[in-house]
Design a protein around this motif. Structure first.
Motif, PDB file in Angstrom:
ATOM      1  N   THR A 154       0.853  -1.198   0.000  1.00 40.60           N
ATOM      2  CA  THR A 154       0.000   0.000   0.000  1.00 40.60           C
ATOM      3  C   THR A 154       0.887   1.247   0.000  1.00 40.60           C
ATOM      4  O   THR A 154       2.082   1.174   0.318  1.00 40.60           O
ATOM      5  N   THR A 155       0.252   2.385  -0.310  1.00 42.31           N
ATOM      6  CA  THR A 155       0.974   3.671  -0.290  1.00 42.31           C
ATOM      7  C   THR A 155       1.592   3.893   1.088  1.00 42.31           C
ATOM      8  O   THR A 155       2.747   4.287   1.212  1.00 42.31           O
ATOM      9  N   LYS A 156       0.813   3.595   2.139  1.00 44.19           N
ATOM     10  CA  LYS A 156       1.261   3.804   3.511  1.00 44.19           C
ATOM     11  C   LYS A 156       2.506   2.953   3.819  1.00 44.19           C
ATOM     12  O   LYS A 156       3.478   3.438   4.402  1.00 44.19           O
ATOM     13  N   ASN A 166       3.228   9.945   2.977  1.00 45.90           N
ATOM     14  CA  ASN A 166       2.225   9.349   2.081  1.00 45.90           C
ATOM     15  C   ASN A 166       2.039  10.196   0.819  1.00 45.90           C
ATOM     16  O   ASN A 166       1.929   9.676  -0.289  1.00 45.90           O
ATOM     17  N   GLY A 167       2.016  11.518   1.018  1.00 47.78           N
ATOM     18  CA  GLY A 167       1.817  12.442  -0.111  1.00 47.78           C
ATOM     19  C   GLY A 167       2.943  12.321  -1.133  1.00 47.78           C
ATOM     20  O   GLY A 167       2.698  12.337  -2.350  1.00 47.78           O
ATOM     21  N   ARG A 170       2.442   9.212  -3.114  1.00 46.08           N
ATOM     22  CA  ARG A 170       1.359   9.418  -4.092  1.00 46.08           C
ATOM     23  C   ARG A 170       1.857  10.227  -5.284  1.00 46.08           C
ATOM     24  O   ARG A 170       1.518   9.941  -6.433  1.00 46.08           O
ATOM     25  N   ASN A 171       2.697  11.241  -5.017  1.00 44.64           N
ATOM     26  CA  ASN A 171       3.288  12.030  -6.117  1.00 44.64           C
ATOM     27  C   ASN A 171       4.139  11.161  -7.027  1.00 44.64           C
ATOM     28  O   ASN A 171       4.061  11.247  -8.242  1.00 44.64           O
ATOM     29  N   ILE A 173       3.907   7.976  -7.498  1.00 42.40           N
ATOM     30  CA  ILE A 173       3.043   7.066  -8.267  1.00 42.40           C
ATOM     31  C   ILE A 173       2.409   7.796  -9.443  1.00 42.40           C
ATOM     32  O   ILE A 173       2.367   7.286 -10.559  1.00 42.40           O
ATOM     33  N   SER A 174       1.965   9.030  -9.206  1.00 49.30           N
ATOM     34  CA  SER A 174       1.325   9.766 -10.309  1.00 49.30           C
ATOM     35  C   SER A 174       2.346  10.115 -11.402  1.00 49.30           C
ATOM     36  O   SER A 174       2.037  10.044 -12.592  1.00 49.30           O
ATOM     37  N   ARG A 185      -2.216   1.613 -11.420  1.00 52.47           N
ATOM     38  CA  ARG A 185      -1.073   0.856 -10.899  1.00 52.47           C
ATOM     39  C   ARG A 185      -0.931  -0.511 -11.571  1.00 52.47           C
ATOM     40  O   ARG A 185       0.180  -0.964 -11.833  1.00 52.47           O
TER      41      ARG A 185
END
Length: 199
Positions: A154-156, A166-167, A170-171, A173-174, A185
């Motif tokens: 997971t992201t976490k 986490n942010g 997420r960056n 991954i985007s 994903r």
């Protein structure tokens, strides 16, 4: 005499390959298998010089079998329809001696077997071109994130492992999705595996 074991799940092709190689005065087909698991047992029993096998087979793929035969004296030649950089990369990392495409002329196969017996490695020219045609667009950090994503994290949990917020994950991954030109994903994991970029 060069002793050969064949692994191919298409019966017609398995029979034709066996007949073709048996015509050569210095070659003998000592066993035939329909999947990677059968071929491992055959190689153990027959101790052949060469194992010629397909990639996509039931029960166990040719690449999985090749990885298990890495330290065996038998030399592995992959014979496949698929000119995929990811497959080629994995085959090379498994130490295979040859990687040929099924549309190669039959004399190429016989010639390749003899060359490999002399200690050479033989890879289909199309694959070498393909392997160098596309560069991996991801940075080392993005590859680290991708590896963890491919493990189903997971992201976490990625954030915790890489000491990021986490942010930030997420960056990453985007950015990865943008660079790979995919929508999610799952597509990213599929694409990066196909290209062989998760080394």
């Amino acid at each position: 005499m060069i002793r050969i074991v064949l692994a191919e799940d298409q019966q017609l092709l398995l029979g034709a390959l066996g007949a073709l190689l048996d015509l050569e005065e210095d070659m003998e087909v000592v066993g035939k298998a329909n999947n990677g698991e059968e071929v491992l047992a055959l190689v153990k029993k027959e101790m052949p010089d060469i194992c010629l096998m397909d990639i996509e087979m039931p029960v166990m793929t040719g690449l999985d079998a090749a990885e298990q035969m890495r330290n065996h004296s038998c030399k592995v030649i992959i014979l496949t329809t698929f000119a995929r950089p990811g497959y080629f990369e994995r085959a090379k990392n498994s130490g295979v001696s040859g990687y040929l495409l099924k549309d190669s002329p039959s004399e190429d196969l016989v010639h390749t077997i003899r060359q490999i017996m002399r200690g050479k490695r033989v890879y289909s020219p199309e694959l070498i071109d393909l392997a160098f045609s596309e560069e991996n667009p991801l940075t080392n950090r993005e590859i680290e994130v991708m590896k963890l994503l491919a493990e189903g994290r997971t992201t976490k949990s990625i954030a915790k492992e890489l000491f990021l917020s986490n942010g930030t994950v997420r960056n990453y991954i985007s950015i990865i999705l943008d660079k790979l030109e995919v929508d999610n994903r799952i597509e990213a994991i599929a694409k990066i595996n196909e290209k062989g970029w998760l080394k």
